[in-house]
Design a protein around this motif. Structure first.
Motif, PDB file in Angstrom:
ATOM      1  N   VAL A  91     -44.990  81.876  11.593  1.00  0.00           N
ATOM      2  CA  VAL A  91     -45.394  80.546  12.045  1.00  0.00           C
ATOM      3  C   VAL A  91     -44.328  79.508  11.688  1.00  0.00           C
ATOM      4  CG1 VAL A  91     -47.056  78.676  11.662  1.00  0.00           C
ATOM      5  CG2 VAL A  91     -47.867  81.006  12.035  1.00  0.00           C
ATOM      6  N   GLY A  92     -43.824  79.582  10.472  1.00  0.00           N
ATOM      7  CA  GLY A  92     -42.810  78.619  10.043  1.00  0.00           C
ATOM      8  C   GLY A  92     -41.523  78.743  10.839  1.00  0.00           C
ATOM      9  N   HIS A  93     -41.104  79.968  11.103  1.00  0.00           N
ATOM     10  CA  HIS A  93     -39.851  80.171  11.823  1.00  0.00           C
ATOM     11  C   HIS A  93     -39.998  79.782  13.294  1.00  0.00           C
ATOM     12  CE1 HIS A  93     -35.780  81.642  11.651  1.00  0.00           C
ATOM     13  NE2 HIS A  93     -35.964  82.363  12.735  1.00  0.00           N
ATOM     14  N   ALA A  94     -41.132  80.134  13.899  1.00  0.00           N
ATOM     15  CA  ALA A  94     -41.355  79.773  15.301  1.00  0.00           C
ATOM     16  C   ALA A  94     -41.442  78.262  15.464  1.00  0.00           C
ATOM     17  CB  ALA A  94     -42.637  80.434  15.806  1.00  0.00           C
ATOM     18  N   ASP A  95     -42.067  77.604  14.500  1.00  0.00           N
ATOM     19  CA  ASP A  95     -42.184  76.152  14.562  1.00  0.00           C
ATOM     20  C   ASP A  95     -40.804  75.504  14.482  1.00  0.00           C
ATOM     21  OD1 ASP A  95     -43.876  73.683  14.473  1.00  0.00           O
ATOM     22  OD2 ASP A  95     -42.897  73.452  12.531  1.00  0.00           O
ATOM     23  N   LYS A  96     -39.957  76.027  13.625  1.00  0.00           N
ATOM     24  CA  LYS A  96     -38.607  75.499  13.476  1.00  0.00           C
ATOM     25  C   LYS A  96     -37.809  75.628  14.771  1.00  0.00           C
ATOM     26  CE  LYS A  96     -35.586  77.898  11.127  1.00  0.00           C
ATOM     27  NZ  LYS A  96     -34.887  78.544   9.978  1.00  0.00           N
ATOM     28  N   SER A 107     -61.810  89.880  18.761  1.00  0.00           N
ATOM     29  CA  SER A 107     -62.787  89.396  19.743  1.00  0.00           C
ATOM     30  C   SER A 107     -62.427  88.054  20.365  1.00  0.00           C
ATOM     31  CB  SER A 107     -64.171  89.290  19.095  1.00  0.00           C
ATOM     32  OG  SER A 107     -64.146  88.395  17.992  1.00  0.00           O
ATOM     33  N   ALA A 108     -61.325  87.439  19.932  1.00  0.00           N
ATOM     34  CA  ALA A 108     -60.918  86.148  20.492  1.00  0.00           C
ATOM     35  C   ALA A 108     -59.436  85.924  20.227  1.00  0.00           C
ATOM     36  CB  ALA A 108     -61.739  85.009  19.888  1.00  0.00           C
ATOM     37  N   PHE A 109     -58.840  85.012  21.014  1.00  0.00           N
ATOM     38  CA  PHE A 109     -57.426  84.702  20.798  1.00  0.00           C
ATOM     39  C   PHE A 109     -57.189  83.203  20.953  1.00  0.00           C
ATOM     40  CE2 PHE A 109     -57.755  84.813  25.278  1.00  0.00           C
ATOM     41  CZ  PHE A 109     -56.565  84.543  25.935  1.00  0.00           C
ATOM     42  N   TYR A 110     -56.250  82.698  20.163  1.00  0.00           N
ATOM     43  CA  TYR A 110     -55.989  81.264  20.123  1.00  0.00           C
ATOM     44  C   TYR A 110     -54.489  81.002  20.061  1.00  0.00           C
ATOM     45  CZ  TYR A 110     -60.933  80.582  19.219  1.00  0.00           C
ATOM     46  OH  TYR A 110     -62.306  80.572  19.333  1.00  0.00           O
ATOM     47  N   SER A 111     -54.093  79.874  20.638  1.00  0.00           N
ATOM     48  CA  SER A 111     -52.702  79.464  20.627  1.00  0.00           C
ATOM     49  C   SER A 111     -52.498  78.310  19.648  1.00  0.00           C
ATOM     50  CB  SER A 111     -52.286  79.012  22.039  1.00  0.00           C
ATOM     51  OG  SER A 111     -50.964  78.506  22.033  1.00  0.00           O
ATOM     52  N   ASN A 112     -51.275  78.167  19.153  1.00  0.00           N
ATOM     53  CA  ASN A 112     -50.977  77.008  18.304  1.00  0.00           C
ATOM     54  C   ASN A 112     -50.370  75.870  19.120  1.00  0.00           C
ATOM     55  OD1 ASN A 112     -48.405  78.004  18.759  1.00  0.00           O
ATOM     56  ND2 ASN A 112     -47.801  78.045  16.602  1.00  0.00           N
ATOM     57  N   THR A 113     -50.333  76.038  20.452  1.00  0.00           N
ATOM     58  CA  THR A 113     -49.953  74.958  21.369  1.00  0.00           C
ATOM     59  C   THR A 113     -50.947  74.940  22.523  1.00  0.00           C
ATOM     60  OG1 THR A 113     -48.484  76.405  22.647  1.00  0.00           O
ATOM     61  CG2 THR A 113     -47.491  75.143  20.835  1.00  0.00           C
ATOM     62  N   GLU A 114     -51.115  73.790  23.142  1.00  0.00           N
ATOM     63  CA  GLU A 114     -52.105  73.683  24.213  1.00  0.00           C
ATOM     64  C   GLU A 114     -51.534  73.899  25.602  1.00  0.00           C
ATOM     65  OE1 GLU A 114     -55.561  70.840  23.414  1.00  0.00           O
ATOM     66  OE2 GLU A 114     -53.881  69.808  22.426  1.00  0.00           O
ATOM     67  N   ASP A 115     -50.274  73.558  25.819  1.00  0.00           N
ATOM     68  CA  ASP A 115     -49.743  73.641  27.173  1.00  0.00           C
ATOM     69  C   ASP A 115     -48.264  74.015  27.212  1.00  0.00           C
ATOM     70  OD1 ASP A 115     -48.725  71.340  26.114  1.00  0.00           O
ATOM     71  OD2 ASP A 115     -49.511  69.979  27.645  1.00  0.00           O
ATOM     72  N   HIS A 116     -47.823  74.824  26.270  1.00  0.00           N
ATOM     73  CA  HIS A 116     -46.422  75.254  26.271  1.00  0.00           C
ATOM     74  C   HIS A 116     -46.169  76.078  27.539  1.00  0.00           C
ATOM     75  CE1 HIS A 116     -42.686  77.236  25.130  1.00  0.00           C
ATOM     76  NE2 HIS A 116     -42.591  76.417  24.092  1.00  0.00           N
ATOM     77  N   PRO A 117     -45.131  75.764  28.314  1.00  0.00           N
ATOM     78  CA  PRO A 117     -44.919  76.449  29.598  1.00  0.00           C
ATOM     79  C   PRO A 117     -44.731  77.958  29.474  1.00  0.00           C
ATOM     80  CG  PRO A 117     -43.024  75.077  29.017  1.00  0.00           C
ATOM     81  CD  PRO A 117     -44.131  74.695  28.102  1.00  0.00           C
ATOM     82  N   HIS A 118     -44.052  78.421  28.429  1.00  0.00           N
ATOM     83  CA  HIS A 118     -43.863  79.858  28.263  1.00  0.00           C
ATOM     84  C   HIS A 118     -45.187  80.547  27.958  1.00  0.00           C
ATOM     85  CE1 HIS A 118     -39.260  79.711  27.253  1.00  0.00           C
ATOM     86  NE2 HIS A 118     -39.543  79.405  28.505  1.00  0.00           N
TER      87      HIS A 118
END
Length: 258
Positions: A91-96, A107-118
């Motif tokens: 998480v830290g490296h991706a954020d950087k 049973s579920a999946f979540y993103s740490n961004t709401e509308d990142h194009p990739h």
């Protein structure tokens, strides 16, 4: 060799580019099941990504999330979540680097961004619902796999930077993130041990880079005609394209259907 069980990847194997199961594949799987040989899904997808496919094929056993979460006849039998300290480093490296992540639970999946194009591009390619938004999901629930969204030319940014994790590209904008020992082969090994079938008595079908270990872990590894070129050397047999009877021809080669 008389084979007793067959494992099937989904994308590019059971389903084609438009995410449809060719009717000939449906018929071939049903013929296989009629012989008493069990058909098992073995996929990088999470269970909630392929429930309609499993239902259509009458399959209730699966190796999902690239071997990290395994269910046999509807009951979970094996799980291998990513340790939280490894997720924290990711998480830290991706954020950087400004790269979006998707965290996949059982049973579920979540993103740490709401509308990142990739993120939107890769998830929509699976023709599934978009993830919810919860940057802290990984702190609260077991995460069996993550999507890291970056272009191929940016992969070098993660070499040696995310310890004990393995990255496998599956989309031009995304890679699967697994534990360093993660693979479909790990989940298949757990399932075969439970049911008392030797690896030599198993067949597996795949087409992608995440199928290398799986094809080598069984008695007969079959690559689809539309497989990634780097996968084909790992196969014992190369069948036809998914839309050209590849599953049927592979099962016939294995002597499992007529």
């Amino acid at each position: 060799m008389t084979y007793k069980i067959a494992f099937f990847d989904i994308d590019g194997t059971l389903v084609n580019e438009v995410k449809e199961i060719p009717q000939d594949t449906v018929d071939a799987i049903r013929e296989l099941q009629a012989t008493g040989v069990e058909a098992v899904i073995a996929t990088g997808r999470a269970p909630y990504f392929f429930a309609p496919i499993a239902e259509k094929l009458g399959i209730d056993s699966f190796v999902s999330l690239n071997g990290a979460y395994v269910v046999y006849k509807g009951k979970p039998i094996f799980h291998n979540p990513i340790p939280r300290e490894n997720l924290e480093a990711l998480v830290g490296h991706a954020d950087k680097n400004g790269h979006s992540l998707v965290f996949e639970g059982s049973s579920a999946f979540y993103s740490n961004t709401e509308d990142h194009p990739h993120m939107l591009d890769s998830v929509r390619s699976l023709r599934v619902d978009l993830p919810g938004y919860d940057p802290d999901f990984w702190k609260k629930e077991d995460v069996y796999q993550a999507f890291l969204h970056c272009a191929a030319e940016e992969e070098h940014l993660y070499e040696g930077a995310v310890p004990n994790l393995r990255l496998i590209r599956w989309h031009k904008s995304a890679m699967d993130v697994l534990t360093s020992d993660g693979s479909k082969a790990l989940g298949i090994e757990a399932l075969l041990k439970l049911v008392g079938i030797a690896p030599e008595e198993a067949v597996a079908f795949g087409d992608g880079l995440n199928d290398k270990e799986m094809l080598q872990a069984v008695g007969l590894g079959i690559a689809m005609g539309n497989s990634h070129e780097e996968l084909k050397p790992y196969a014992d047999y190369i069948t036809s394209h998914v839309d050209e009877g590849g599953i049927r021809k592979g099962l016939q080669y294995a002597g499992l259907i007529k």
